[in-house]
Design a protein around this motif. Structure first.
Motif, short mmCIF file in Angstrom:
data_model
loop_
_atom_site.label_atom_id
_atom_site.label_comp_id
_atom_site.label_asym_id
_atom_site.label_seq_id
_atom_site.Cartn_x
_atom_site.Cartn_y
_atom_site.Cartn_z
N ASN A 122 13.15 1.42 -0.73
CA ASN A 122 13.29 0.27 -1.62
C ASN A 122 11.96 0.06 -2.35
O ASN A 122 11.13 -0.73 -1.93
CB ASN A 122 13.68 -0.98 -0.82
N ILE A 123 11.78 0.80 -3.44
CA ILE A 123 10.55 0.71 -4.23
C ILE A 123 10.89 0.16 -5.61
O ILE A 123 12.05 0.09 -5.99
CB ILE A 123 9.85 2.09 -4.35
N SER A 124 9.88 -0.24 -6.35
CA SER A 124 10.10 -0.86 -7.66
C SER A 124 10.79 0.11 -8.61
O SER A 124 10.69 1.34 -8.47
CB SER A 124 8.78 -1.33 -8.26
N ASN A 125 11.49 -0.44 -9.60
CA ASN A 125 12.20 0.39 -10.58
C ASN A 125 11.25 1.30 -11.35
O ASN A 125 11.58 2.44 -11.68
CB ASN A 125 12.97 -0.50 -11.55
N LYS A 126 10.05 0.79 -11.63
CA LYS A 126 9.06 1.59 -12.36
C LYS A 126 8.65 2.82 -11.56
O LYS A 126 8.57 3.93 -12.09
CB LYS A 126 7.84 0.73 -12.67
N THR A 127 8.44 2.62 -10.25
CA THR A 127 8.06 3.75 -9.39
C THR A 127 9.24 4.69 -9.21
O THR A 127 9.08 5.92 -9.20
CB THR A 127 7.55 3.24 -8.04
N LYS A 128 10.45 4.14 -9.06
CA LYS A 128 11.65 4.98 -8.95
C LYS A 128 11.80 5.89 -10.17
O LYS A 128 12.14 7.06 -10.05
CB LYS A 128 12.90 4.11 -8.80
N SER A 129 11.51 5.34 -11.35
CA SER A 129 11.60 6.13 -12.59
C SER A 129 10.59 7.27 -12.58
O SER A 129 10.90 8.39 -13.02
CB SER A 129 11.36 5.23 -13.81
N LYS A 130 9.39 6.98 -12.08
CA LYS A 130 8.36 8.03 -12.02
C LYS A 130 8.76 9.13 -11.03
O LYS A 130 8.51 10.32 -11.28
CB LYS A 130 7.02 7.41 -11.61
N VAL A 131 9.38 8.75 -9.93
CA VAL A 131 9.87 9.74 -8.96
C VAL A 131 10.95 10.60 -9.60
O VAL A 131 10.96 11.83 -9.46
CB VAL A 131 10.42 9.05 -7.68
N PHE B 74 0.82 -1.22 0.00
CA PHE B 74 0.00 0.00 0.00
C PHE B 74 0.85 1.26 0.00
O PHE B 74 0.43 2.31 -0.48
CB PHE B 74 -0.98 -0.02 1.18
N PHE B 75 2.08 1.20 0.55
CA PHE B 75 2.96 2.37 0.54
C PHE B 75 3.28 2.78 -0.89
O PHE B 75 3.17 3.95 -1.26
CB PHE B 75 4.24 2.06 1.32
N GLU B 76 3.64 1.79 -1.71
CA GLU B 76 3.93 2.09 -3.11
C GLU B 76 2.67 2.50 -3.87
O GLU B 76 2.72 3.32 -4.78
CB GLU B 76 4.59 0.88 -3.79
N LEU B 77 1.54 1.94 -3.45
CA LEU B 77 0.26 2.35 -4.04
C LEU B 77 0.00 3.83 -3.76
O LEU B 77 -0.36 4.60 -4.66
CB LEU B 77 -0.86 1.48 -3.47
N LEU B 78 0.22 4.25 -2.52
CA LEU B 78 0.06 5.66 -2.15
C LEU B 78 1.03 6.55 -2.93
O LEU B 78 0.66 7.63 -3.39
CB LEU B 78 0.29 5.85 -0.65
N ILE B 79 2.26 6.10 -3.06
CA ILE B 79 3.26 6.87 -3.81
C ILE B 79 2.80 7.11 -5.24
O ILE B 79 2.88 8.22 -5.77
CB ILE B 79 4.63 6.15 -3.80
N ASN B 80 2.27 6.06 -5.89
CA ASN B 80 1.85 6.18 -7.28
C ASN B 80 0.63 7.08 -7.43
O ASN B 80 0.52 7.82 -8.41
CB ASN B 80 1.58 4.79 -7.86
N ILE B 81 -0.27 7.04 -6.48
CA ILE B 81 -1.43 7.95 -6.52
C ILE B 81 -0.93 9.40 -6.40
O ILE B 81 -1.38 10.29 -7.12
CB ILE B 81 -2.44 7.61 -5.41
N PHE B 82 0.01 9.62 -5.48
CA PHE B 82 0.62 10.94 -5.30
C PHE B 82 1.33 11.40 -6.58
O PHE B 82 1.15 12.53 -7.04
CB PHE B 82 1.59 10.88 -4.12
#
Length: 410
Positions: free
Chosen positions: A195-204, A113-121
């Motif tokens: 430590n988040i997925s590479n896809k989310t790291k790229s979006k950040v 859910f943490f990564e889910l929240l990050i992606n919504i943000f």
């Protein structure tokens, strides 16, 4: 990959980490212990070669893996139901306007859910930054070679009495390096350390590149209340609410040898309490008071203006009859009856607060808690009831949920 556990679930401690079997290494267990010391909180229940998270949910990046802790919202539910309820609660407490369906992001559930929240943000932030960075006028004072803005004469005479080629001026410049953008960038920097997925790291990284010229600030959470919104920057309000969520719950990095340990942890006691308050506030508006501090249990006999032992109930609801209902939320899974200390606390409210009609101890609904639903009165005082009630958090946001909240205080 991370180890996912539910509150109160035991994690085994062994020599080596085993994600599939939910085993952490002794080195990682030491990190959890150090985290408790750093926060000065009892966050885990420790046993022989095992540990169990208590009331704190979120993610902790350990040395060998990440530990994701989810709330025990119900006895049994699928992960999508749990995420939907949890994010709705967070949405309500932090004023987040989450329009995204959890179903549309079901592919992210495996990352927690943490990564889910990050992606919504990130999706919300991307939407706003696509319209451009917001800029503000910043006031400057400087000794210049030409007049800009207006001259500050007292400073000008002090600095340039013998220099006719300089002018001490006060002027404004339009800049994007101001507080709102600084808070957003600081939040992104904190998130990027996890430590988040590479896809989310790229979006950040995409968003950080857009904010390349923006400064990172210390203690960014303390500056959020200093922001003022108007029609020009109001579109970023939702993004700032997300920043508040992350900045308030991301702990400072903890050094463990050569490894930096990061944590994002939410106290479910507080989240449950504030969620129930805001839900009642939605129903009863101004008749709902949060943590009223105007009541005391003791008054000095010779100096009645002196009071001791402040009473601070979670929620007070004023009725038309001028009586009040007190609701005290408890994020607990009970094995038998409520703790005696909780009952002593409720009796203190009956004694020290005027016009109390009933007091309600409210728990999240599960099989064990449901067994103790009943009404009681304190010996020699049958006029005030202490009621024990539960609420189903899998129904948050539904008509039935709000209907049940109203039934609880009838």
């Amino acid at each position: 990959m991370s180890i996912k556990v539910i509150e109160h679930e035991f994690i085994k401690i062994s020599k080596f980490t085993d994600i599939k079997k939910k085993v952490i290494s002794r080195e990682d267990a030491e990190i959890l212990h150090n985290l408790e010391i750093e926060k000065n909180l009892s966050m885990f229940k420790w046993g022989k070669n095992k540990v169990s998270p208590q009331q704190w949910i979120g993610v902790i990046s350990l040395k060998n893996t990440s530990l994701e802790i989810l709330p025990k919202i119900a006895d049994s539910c699928n992960e999508q139901e749990l995420m939907t309820s949890l994010i709705f609660m967070i949405n309500t407490v932090y004023g987040l306007n989450i329009k995204h369906s959890i179903k549309s992001k079901s592919s992210l559930l495996q990352n927690g859910f943490f990564e889910l929240l990050i992606n919504i943000f990130l999706d919300e932030l991307n939407l706003q930054l696509n319209q451009g960075l917001h800029k503000e006028y910043k006031k400057n004072t400087s000794n210049l070679n030409c007049i800009k803005g207006f001259i500050v004469f007292n400073k000008h005479l002090h600095k340039n009495l013998f220099n006719k080629n300089k002018f001490y001026c006060k002027y404004s410049t339009l800049t994007d390096d101001y507080l709102l953008n600084q808070i957003i960038k600081t939040t992104l920097v904190h998130i990027s350390r996890f430590n988040i997925s590479n896809k989310t790291k790229s979006k950040v990284k995409v968003q950080l590149d857009r904010l390349e010229n923006i400064s990172v600030i210390n203690d960014a959470a303390s500056f959020i209340d200093k922001l003022s919104f108007n029609r020009n920057n109001d579109r970023f309000k939702n993004s700032i609410h997300y920043c508040e969520l992350f900045l308030n719950n991301i702990g400072s990095s903890l050094n463990s040898g050569s490894c930096k340990i990061n944590s994002f942890l939410i106290d479910m006691n507080k989240l449950f309490e504030q969620f129930i308050y805001k839900s009642y506030k939605k129903i009863y508006k101004h008749n709902v008071i949060y943590q009223n501090q105007n009541n005391y249990l003791l008054t000095n006999c010779s100096k009645p203006q002196i009071h001791k032992i402040n009473l601070k109930p979670d929620i007070m609801i004023k009725k038309a009859s001028s009586q009040v209902i007190i609701i005290d939320t408890k994020w607990k899974v009970l094995n038998k009856f409520v703790n005696s200390s909780d009952i002593y606390q409720m009796n203190g409210y009956i004694t020290g607060i005027s016009n109390v009609e009933d007091i309600i101890l409210l728990f999240p609904k599960n099989v064990n808690n449901d067994k103790i639903i009943d009404d009681f009165f304190v010996k020699n005082n049958s006029s005030n009831k202490i009621k024990i009630r539960t609420i189903n958090l899998l129904e948050v946001g539904t008509y039935k949920f709000y209907s049940d909240l109203q039934d609880i205080i009838k």
